[in-house]
Scaffold this motif. Structure first.
Motif, PDB file in Angstrom:
ATOM      1  N   VAL A 263      69.520  74.640  -8.259  1.00 28.72           N
ATOM      2  CA  VAL A 263      70.871  74.253  -7.846  1.00 28.72           C
ATOM      3  C   VAL A 263      71.639  75.467  -7.326  1.00 28.72           C
ATOM      4  O   VAL A 263      72.350  75.395  -6.313  1.00 28.72           O
ATOM      5  CB  VAL A 263      71.608  73.580  -9.017  1.00 28.72           C
ATOM      6  N   ALA A 264      71.492  76.612  -7.996  1.00 28.36           N
ATOM      7  CA  ALA A 264      72.186  77.818  -7.551  1.00 28.36           C
ATOM      8  C   ALA A 264      71.681  78.268  -6.179  1.00 28.36           C
ATOM      9  O   ALA A 264      72.484  78.677  -5.318  1.00 28.36           O
ATOM     10  CB  ALA A 264      71.998  78.935  -8.574  1.00 28.36           C
ATOM     11  N   GLU A 265      70.384  78.180  -5.944  1.00 29.99           N
ATOM     12  CA  GLU A 265      69.849  78.543  -4.631  1.00 29.99           C
ATOM     13  C   GLU A 265      70.340  77.591  -3.543  1.00 29.99           C
ATOM     14  O   GLU A 265      70.660  78.019  -2.422  1.00 29.99           O
ATOM     15  CB  GLU A 265      68.319  78.538  -4.679  1.00 29.99           C
ATOM     16  N   LEU A 266      70.409  76.299  -3.837  1.00 34.80           N
ATOM     17  CA  LEU A 266      70.915  75.345  -2.854  1.00 34.80           C
ATOM     18  C   LEU A 266      72.386  75.622  -2.521  1.00 34.80           C
ATOM     19  O   LEU A 266      72.799  75.572  -1.354  1.00 34.80           O
ATOM     20  CB  LEU A 266      70.759  73.915  -3.381  1.00 34.80           C
ATOM     21  N   LEU A 267      73.173  75.927  -3.544  1.00 36.56           N
ATOM     22  CA  LEU A 267      74.569  76.278  -3.297  1.00 36.56           C
ATOM     23  C   LEU A 267      74.672  77.548  -2.455  1.00 36.56           C
ATOM     24  O   LEU A 267      75.496  77.638  -1.531  1.00 36.56           O
ATOM     25  CB  LEU A 267      75.300  76.464  -4.620  1.00 36.56           C
ATOM     26  N   ALA A 268      73.837  78.529  -2.771  1.00 34.73           N
ATOM     27  CA  ALA A 268      73.866  79.783  -2.019  1.00 34.73           C
ATOM     28  C   ALA A 268      73.486  79.553  -0.550  1.00 34.73           C
ATOM     29  O   ALA A 268      74.108  80.114   0.354  1.00 34.73           O
ATOM     30  CB  ALA A 268      72.923  80.800  -2.664  1.00 34.73           C
ATOM     31  N   LEU A 269      72.475  78.723  -0.313  1.00 35.87           N
ATOM     32  CA  LEU A 269      72.080  78.435   1.068  1.00 35.87           C
ATOM     33  C   LEU A 269      73.182  77.703   1.821  1.00 35.87           C
ATOM     34  O   LEU A 269      73.444  77.982   3.002  1.00 35.87           O
ATOM     35  CB  LEU A 269      70.794  77.607   1.070  1.00 35.87           C
ATOM     36  N   SER A 270      73.844  76.746   1.156  1.00 37.66           N
ATOM     37  CA  SER A 270      74.918  76.009   1.818  1.00 37.66           C
ATOM     38  C   SER A 270      76.093  76.925   2.143  1.00 37.66           C
ATOM     39  O   SER A 270      76.680  76.839   3.235  1.00 37.66           O
ATOM     40  CB  SER A 270      75.378  74.847   0.936  1.00 37.66           C
ATOM     41  N   VAL A 271      76.448  77.807   1.204  1.00 38.50           N
ATOM     42  CA  VAL A 271      77.560  78.730   1.449  1.00 38.50           C
ATOM     43  C   VAL A 271      77.185  79.727   2.540  1.00 38.50           C
ATOM     44  O   VAL A 271      78.008  80.060   3.414  1.00 38.50           O
ATOM     45  CB  VAL A 271      77.949  79.442   0.140  1.00 38.50           C
ATOM     46  N   ALA A 272      75.936  80.208   2.509  1.00 36.55           N
ATOM     47  CA  ALA A 272      75.508  81.161   3.545  1.00 36.55           C
ATOM     48  C   ALA A 272      75.474  80.517   4.922  1.00 36.55           C
ATOM     49  O   ALA A 272      75.606  81.202   5.941  1.00 36.55           O
ATOM     50  CB  ALA A 272      74.133  81.711   3.190  1.00 36.55           C
ATOM     51  N   ALA A 273      75.291  79.193   4.976  1.00 37.18           N
ATOM     52  CA  ALA A 273      75.285  78.498   6.262  1.00 37.18           C
ATOM     53  C   ALA A 273      76.677  78.288   6.839  1.00 37.18           C
ATOM     54  O   ALA A 273      76.807  77.766   7.948  1.00 37.18           O
ATOM     55  CB  ALA A 273      74.595  77.144   6.115  1.00 37.18           C
ATOM     56  N   GLY A 274      77.709  78.668   6.089  1.00 34.69           N
ATOM     57  CA  GLY A 274      79.063  78.586   6.602  1.00 34.69           C
ATOM     58  C   GLY A 274      79.931  77.527   5.982  1.00 34.69           C
ATOM     59  O   GLY A 274      81.085  77.360   6.385  1.00 34.69           O
ATOM     60  N   GLU A 275      79.440  76.788   4.995  1.00 36.50           N
ATOM     61  CA  GLU A 275      80.250  75.762   4.361  1.00 36.50           C
ATOM     62  C   GLU A 275      81.151  76.369   3.292  1.00 36.50           C
ATOM     63  O   GLU A 275      80.824  77.404   2.698  1.00 36.50           O
ATOM     64  CB  GLU A 275      79.364  74.680   3.739  1.00 36.50           C
ATOM     65  N   SER A 276      82.247  75.698   3.031  1.00 39.61           N
ATOM     66  CA  SER A 276      83.137  76.131   1.957  1.00 39.61           C
ATOM     67  C   SER A 276      82.512  75.790   0.607  1.00 39.61           C
ATOM     68  O   SER A 276      81.591  74.966   0.537  1.00 39.61           O
ATOM     69  CB  SER A 276      84.492  75.437   2.099  1.00 39.61           C
ATOM     70  N   PRO A 277      82.988  76.410  -0.478  1.00 42.15           N
ATOM     71  CA  PRO A 277      82.411  76.087  -1.788  1.00 42.15           C
ATOM     72  C   PRO A 277      82.492  74.606  -2.145  1.00 42.15           C
ATOM     73  O   PRO A 277      81.564  74.057  -2.739  1.00 42.15           O
ATOM     74  CB  PRO A 277      83.241  76.947  -2.743  1.00 42.15           C
ATOM     75  N   VAL A 278      83.592  73.940  -1.785  1.00 42.64           N
ATOM     76  CA  VAL A 278      83.737  72.521  -2.120  1.00 42.64           C
ATOM     77  C   VAL A 278      82.745  71.674  -1.327  1.00 42.64           C
ATOM     78  O   VAL A 278      82.087  70.776  -1.869  1.00 42.64           O
ATOM     79  CB  VAL A 278      85.186  72.060  -1.870  1.00 42.64           C
ATOM     80  N   LEU A 279      82.608  71.938  -0.019  1.00 46.87           N
ATOM     81  CA  LEU A 279      81.642  71.190   0.784  1.00 46.87           C
ATOM     82  C   LEU A 279      80.209  71.469   0.344  1.00 46.87           C
ATOM     83  O   LEU A 279      79.364  70.564   0.333  1.00 46.87           O
ATOM     84  CB  LEU A 279      81.831  71.535   2.265  1.00 46.87           C
ATOM     85  N   ALA A 280      79.935  72.726   0.003  1.00 53.51           N
ATOM     86  CA  ALA A 280      78.596  73.049  -0.489  1.00 53.51           C
ATOM     87  C   ALA A 280      78.316  72.328  -1.803  1.00 53.51           C
ATOM     88  O   ALA A 280      77.210  71.812  -2.032  1.00 53.51           O
ATOM     89  CB  ALA A 280      78.465  74.560  -0.675  1.00 53.51           C
ATOM     90  N   LEU A 281      79.322  72.272  -2.659  1.00 54.36           N
ATOM     91  CA  LEU A 281      79.163  71.557  -3.931  1.00 54.36           C
ATOM     92  C   LEU A 281      78.932  70.072  -3.695  1.00 54.36           C
ATOM     93  O   LEU A 281      78.076  69.452  -4.345  1.00 54.36           O
ATOM     94  CB  LEU A 281      80.414  71.782  -4.781  1.00 54.36           C
ATOM     95  N   ASP A 282      79.658  69.492  -2.755  1.00 50.42           N
ATOM     96  CA  ASP A 282      79.483  68.078  -2.438  1.00 50.42           C
ATOM     97  C   ASP A 282      78.081  67.813  -1.896  1.00 50.42           C
ATOM     98  O   ASP A 282      77.426  66.830  -2.264  1.00 50.42           O
ATOM     99  CB  ASP A 282      80.546  67.660  -1.422  1.00 50.42           C
TER     100      ASP A 282
END
Length: 305
Positions: free
Chosen positions: A167-186
């Motif tokens: 889950v932490a790696e998926l969040l990190a990839l989403s944030v690194a792709a340019g999404e905000s923390p809330v969108l990455a969490l969603d």
């Protein structure tokens, strides 16, 4: 003829109006459909049951509630029980859990009573020990449910630890792709499943209902019984507040958890080194010795006159 035509026209117009009104009512979205789209991550509120209460619940319900209150007064520790219920992810109140403890105790009491009845029929002089056995069985059943709750909390925490690196790696990839923390969490909550994903869904629900991101993750850290989840929530809260690079923090936390898992596996193997030697000493070694010496023994018997 003109009157009949007017009547038929009126009936036709009334039918068309009724059909149009019904179609409009069907097409109009309900209040639930309009509101739940914005709070879809919140747990659904339990509506009061409209079905009549069963006769058994009506008769034995007050007795069970009274017994649950007696168990609560005897054992105490409501705050500890509430904390373990949260850690186990069980959506029950302390009183409902006490009622369940009473039911477990009654089940153990019934088993002991059946055994005692059979024993009393065989030997009528053993009535008093059977009564003592039934009382002990009731206490054991109540305590067994409490121990079961502790086991459920620990098992859920183990599942959360196992899910955390992914889950932490998926969040990190989403944030690194340019999404905000809330969108990455969603995105992670919608694409994953598990205990940690459910906890993050509660965080996302709090954010969507107006709670600040840092406060929502602080609440996750407060109700979590795991230090790594508390560090994870605190790291995200600090990153959101101060603007630190969140992807690097998540990658580092996932690496730390994987390294901690490897260390725990090595330590567990070191603690169970003697147990691991049992199948080697008592199974593999005798078979090896048998295969090594048995042909020689057979050869000696064949060569001996």
């Amino acid at each position: 003829m003109t009157l009949w035509g007017a009547a038929l026209g009126a009936f036709l117009a009334a039918g068309v109006l009724l059909a149009a009104a019904r179609i409009r009512a069907i097409r109009r979205p309900s209040l639930d459909a309009r509101v739940l789209a914005y709070v879809r991550d919140l747990p659904m509120a339990t509506r009061p049951a409209t079905a009549p209460v069963s006769a058994a619940a009506g008769v034995f319900g007050p007795l069970l509630r009274a017994a649950a209150e007696m168990v609560e007064q005897t054992l105490g520790g409501a705050a500890t029980v509430r904390r373990r219920l949260e850690r186990a992810g069980i959506d029950r109140t302390v009183h409902e859990f006490r009622v369940e403890q009473v039911l477990w105790g009654l089940a153990a009491f019934a088993v002991a009573a059946g055994y005692g009845l059979l024993r009393t029929l065989a030997d009528p002089g053993n009535a008093v020990p059977s009564l003592v056995l039934c009382a002990v069985a009731f206490v054991v059943g109540v305590l067994a449910r409490d121990n079961r709750l502790t086991g459920q909390a620990r098992a859920r925490e183990r599942r959360i630890v196992a899910e955390f690196p992914t889950v932490a790696e998926l969040l990190a990839l989403s944030v690194a792709a340019g999404e905000s923390p809330v969108l990455a969490l969603d995105r992670v909550v919608r694409r994953s499943g598990g205990e940690l994903s459910a906890e993050l869904g509660r965080v996302l629900a709090g954010i969507r209902t107006g709670q600040p991101v840092a406060a929502a993750f602080d609440a996750l850290a407060a109700r979590s019984g795991l230090p790594l989840v508390a560090r994870f929530a605190a790291g995200i809260a600090v990153a959101v507040e101060r603007g630190t690079p969140l992807a690097d923090v998540l990658h580092a936390q996932a690496a730390d958890v994987r390294e901690a898992g490897r260390r725990e596996l090595i330590e567990s193997g070191a603690r169970k080194e003697v147990l691991m030697m049992v199948p080697i000493v008592f199974l593999v070694l005798p078979v090896t010795v048998l295969f090594a010496f048995y042909p020689g023994v057979i050869g000696l018997h064949l060569t001996t006159p």
